[in-house]
Motif scaffolding. Structure first.
Motif, short mmCIF file in Angstrom:
data_model
loop_
_atom_site.label_atom_id
_atom_site.label_comp_id
_atom_site.label_asym_id
_atom_site.label_seq_id
_atom_site.Cartn_x
_atom_site.Cartn_y
_atom_site.Cartn_z
N PRO A 160 5.47 12.22 3.88
CA PRO A 160 5.29 10.81 4.26
C PRO A 160 3.84 10.36 4.34
CG PRO A 160 6.08 12.13 6.12
CD PRO A 160 6.19 12.98 4.91
N GLU A 161 2.93 11.32 4.59
CA GLU A 161 1.51 10.96 4.70
C GLU A 161 0.99 10.32 3.42
OE1 GLU A 161 2.62 13.90 7.63
OE2 GLU A 161 2.75 13.92 5.43
N LEU A 162 1.57 10.70 2.28
CA LEU A 162 1.14 10.14 1.00
C LEU A 162 1.36 8.63 0.96
CD1 LEU A 162 0.13 10.86 -1.90
CD2 LEU A 162 2.53 11.00 -2.58
N SER A 163 2.42 8.17 1.60
CA SER A 163 2.76 6.75 1.61
C SER A 163 2.20 6.01 2.81
CB SER A 163 4.29 6.58 1.60
OG SER A 163 4.87 7.28 0.53
N LEU A 164 1.95 6.73 3.89
CA LEU A 164 1.57 6.07 5.14
C LEU A 164 0.07 6.04 5.41
CD1 LEU A 164 4.38 7.44 7.50
CD2 LEU A 164 4.22 5.18 6.45
N TRP A 165 -0.70 6.84 4.66
CA TRP A 165 -2.13 6.91 4.95
C TRP A 165 -2.83 5.57 4.73
CZ3 TRP A 165 -6.53 7.11 1.44
CH2 TRP A 165 -7.74 7.28 2.11
N LEU A 166 -2.65 4.97 3.55
CA LEU A 166 -3.30 3.68 3.27
C LEU A 166 -2.80 2.57 4.20
CD1 LEU A 166 -3.60 3.64 -0.65
CD2 LEU A 166 -5.44 3.85 1.03
N PRO A 167 -1.49 2.43 4.40
CA PRO A 167 -1.04 1.39 5.35
C PRO A 167 -1.59 1.57 6.75
CG PRO A 167 0.79 2.10 3.98
CD PRO A 167 -0.35 3.04 3.70
N SER A 168 -1.80 2.84 7.16
CA SER A 168 -2.30 3.09 8.53
C SER A 168 -3.73 2.55 8.70
CB SER A 168 -2.30 4.59 8.82
OG SER A 168 -3.26 5.29 8.04
N LEU A 169 -4.46 2.36 7.62
CA LEU A 169 -5.82 1.84 7.71
C LEU A 169 -5.85 0.37 8.13
CD1 LEU A 169 -7.40 3.42 4.48
CD2 LEU A 169 -7.47 4.29 6.82
N LEU A 170 -4.68 -0.30 8.00
CA LEU A 170 -4.61 -1.71 8.40
C LEU A 170 -4.37 -1.89 9.89
CD1 LEU A 170 -2.45 -3.21 5.47
CD2 LEU A 170 -4.94 -3.18 5.71
N ASP A 171 -4.00 -0.80 10.57
CA ASP A 171 -3.72 -0.90 12.02
C ASP A 171 -5.00 -1.04 12.83
OD1 ASP A 171 -1.01 -0.68 11.54
OD2 ASP A 171 -1.06 1.51 11.62
N ILE A 227 12.87 7.53 10.29
CA ILE A 227 12.00 7.31 9.14
C ILE A 227 11.24 6.00 9.32
CG2 ILE A 227 11.88 6.99 6.63
CD1 ILE A 227 12.71 9.77 7.46
N ASP A 228 9.93 6.04 9.13
CA ASP A 228 9.12 4.83 9.22
C ASP A 228 9.55 3.83 8.14
OD1 ASP A 228 6.76 3.04 8.61
OD2 ASP A 228 5.94 4.14 10.30
N PRO A 229 9.77 2.56 8.49
CA PRO A 229 10.20 1.57 7.49
C PRO A 229 9.24 1.43 6.32
CG PRO A 229 10.48 0.70 9.71
CD PRO A 229 9.74 1.99 9.84
N VAL A 230 7.93 1.61 6.55
CA VAL A 230 6.95 1.53 5.46
C VAL A 230 7.09 2.73 4.53
CG1 VAL A 230 4.49 1.44 4.90
CG2 VAL A 230 5.37 0.15 6.85
N HIS A 231 7.34 3.91 5.13
CA HIS A 231 7.61 5.09 4.32
C HIS A 231 8.89 4.90 3.50
CE1 HIS A 231 8.98 9.57 4.19
NE2 HIS A 231 8.37 9.24 3.07
N PHE A 232 9.88 4.28 4.11
CA PHE A 232 11.14 4.01 3.39
C PHE A 232 10.89 3.07 2.21
CE2 PHE A 232 15.30 1.62 3.20
CZ PHE A 232 15.98 2.63 2.54
N LEU A 244 0.81 -1.22 0.00
CA LEU A 244 0.00 0.00 0.00
C LEU A 244 0.84 1.26 0.00
CD1 LEU A 244 -2.92 -0.85 2.45
CD2 LEU A 244 -2.98 -0.72 -0.04
N ALA A 245 2.08 1.19 0.46
CA ALA A 245 2.92 2.37 0.56
C ALA A 245 3.15 3.04 -0.79
CB ALA A 245 4.27 2.01 1.19
N THR A 246 3.23 2.25 -1.86
CA THR A 246 3.51 2.82 -3.18
C THR A 246 2.25 2.98 -4.03
OG1 THR A 246 4.02 0.58 -3.98
CG2 THR A 246 5.88 1.96 -3.29
N MET A 247 1.08 2.63 -3.49
CA MET A 247 -0.13 2.68 -4.31
C MET A 247 -0.51 4.11 -4.72
SD MET A 247 -3.99 1.23 -3.65
CE MET A 247 -3.63 -0.47 -4.07
#
Length: 431
Positions: free
Chosen positions: A420-431, A357-362, A172-175
């Motif tokens: 970073p929010e561009l990459s982390l928003w969708l992954p954060s929905l899985l938390d 840096i968040d690993p998912v953002h990386f 999801l980070a690159t979607m």
């Protein structure tokens, strides 16, 4: 650290001499072992265990599904569906190419498969309709990277395994960056062709006829269109792992090609399986030697020493991120996306962790940068593969390619890095 830099230099020289990537890293691992007095066989077991990971089984499954799509009629139906929306505008076929590569990426996860399936159909069609050969070739090359950014992505699967991150979150980070980049490429395509008078445009249709054309194309392509939703829906609903989703994708492709569309033959299946086996085998060999090399470096604390070296240059987060981006771009220029992802995980992950840096953002930074590097000379495997479709010399399409990269992909690298929010928003929905 001296041995580390010397090993990397040897690998780079071998790659520039066009030694196959797997052998280059294998010789690099052997050289590193000799210089450090390490028995390579000591690390071979680790490499074998890593390539035997269950999650890595998704790689051959998605590769096989991607190669079959090109011969099973699925990619052509996707093209016709997208063409029904924008095909009757000036530059519309270019937008069809971009969006089809994005949709193809949502099924296969392979940039080379996107070039083979989409490029072989769209490049001749664009040239026939008056598009400059260089523009058509460049557009396929840069659009193929969307298959690496829009999940399921094979390089992101490997990166997640190497960094022990959630494959679903890394996907999801690159979607969102991938979707935005697709829109940017469409806009640039229309802009570059605005004054071109050689392009043939199909006559406009009444709105009712346009609706009928879209409905007809959508009906014919419906089984192909719902495939990404089946794959990604299975992963993010928790019903299937990425590996299981890859198996579903393969079985679904076979069913649609043989039973529904009836465009696939046993010969197609054999040829596709052979191509998929060659590609998968080459990737696995690269990964095996990379994992061996990484094990030796980790035990020698090389990644931590490299992190300290970069932190000694500056403690400014922005400057460090710029340096990391530059290193990733150089990696992408020299090695393929899968190898680059593993190297980034080994060498740069300690740095990004120390600067917060968040690993998912990386993961998103890595995916976006390596995509740019893979279509930037000197190696640029995807760029040369696209050129092979049209049999053009590099000088004919390097200019249009650089326009797309400098005005489209490079700005997206900075957007992904510093927002970073561009990459982390969708992954954060899985938390």
């Amino acid at each position: 650290m001296t041995i580390f830099f010397l090993t990397i230099a040897i690998v780079v020289v071998l790659l520039l001499l066009e030694v196959p990537v797997g052998f280059s890293f294998g010789l690099g691992a052997l050289f590193y072992g000799v210089l450090t007095g390490t028995d390579i066989s000591f690390h071979a077991g680790y490499g074998y265990s890593q390539i035997g990971a269950f999650s890595l089984l998704a790689l051959p499954l998605f590769v096989q599904a991607g190669t079959l799509m090109g011969t099973g009629g699925i990619s052509e139906r996707l093209l016709d569906f997208v063409n029904a929306f924008v095909g009757r505008t000036k530059g519309g076929l270019g937008a069809v190419t971009v969006l089809s590569c994005a949709m193809f990426g949502a099924i296969s996860g392979s940039a080379s498969a996107a070039i083979a399936a989409i490029g072989k159909i769209m490049v001749p069609r664009m040239i026939k309709e008056g598009y400059p050969e260089g523009h058509a070739t460049a557009l396929v090359a840069v659009s193929s990277v969307l298959a690496l950014m829009i999940p399921p992505s094979i390089p992101m699967i490997v990166f997640a395994i190497a960094t022990r991150q959630s494959v679903a979150k890394v996907f999801l980070a690159t979607m969102l960056p991938g979707i935005l980049l697709a829109l940017v490429y469409c806009a640039l395509n229309f802009w570059f062709l605005r004054k071109n008078n050689t392009i043939k445009v199909s006559p406009k249709l009444p709105l009712r006829d346009v609706g009928r054309e879209i409905w007809g194309a959508g009906k014919r392509a419906s089984l192909a269109i719902i495939m990404p939703f089946i794959i990604l829906g299975g992963i993010y609903s928790g019903v299937a792992t990425p590996t299981e989703a890859g198996a579903v994708a393969l079985v679904y492709t076979l069913f649609v090609g043989f039973v529904i569309y009836r465009t696939m033959t046993i010969r197609n299946l054999f040829e596709s399986s052979k191509d998929a086996a060659i590609l998968t085998g080459s990737v696995i060999m690269v990964l095996f030697f990379l994992f061996i090399l990484s094990r030796g470096m980790i035990l020698a604390q090389i990644p931590n020493q490299f992190a300290e070296l970069l932190l000694s240059i500056s403690d400014n987060k922005i400057i460090l991120l710029l340096i990391i981006n530059m290193l990733l771009l150089l990696m992408g220029m020299i090695v393929d996306d899968v190898s680059g992802g593993v190297l980034a995980a080994i060498i740069l992950m300690p740095v990004v962790q120390k600067i917060g840096i968040d690993p998912v953002h990386f993961a998103a930074i890595v995916g976006t940068n390596l995509g740019l590097g893979n279509i930037s000379p000197p190696c640029a495997p995807l760029l040369y593969m696209a050129g092979g479709v049209t049999k053009l010399s590099l000088d004919k399409y390097i200019g249009p390619t650089m326009k797309f990269l400098l005005l489209g992909h490079l700005p997206m690298v900075f957007v992904v890095t510093f927002i970073p929010e561009l990459s982390l928003w969708l992954p954060s929905l899985l938390d």
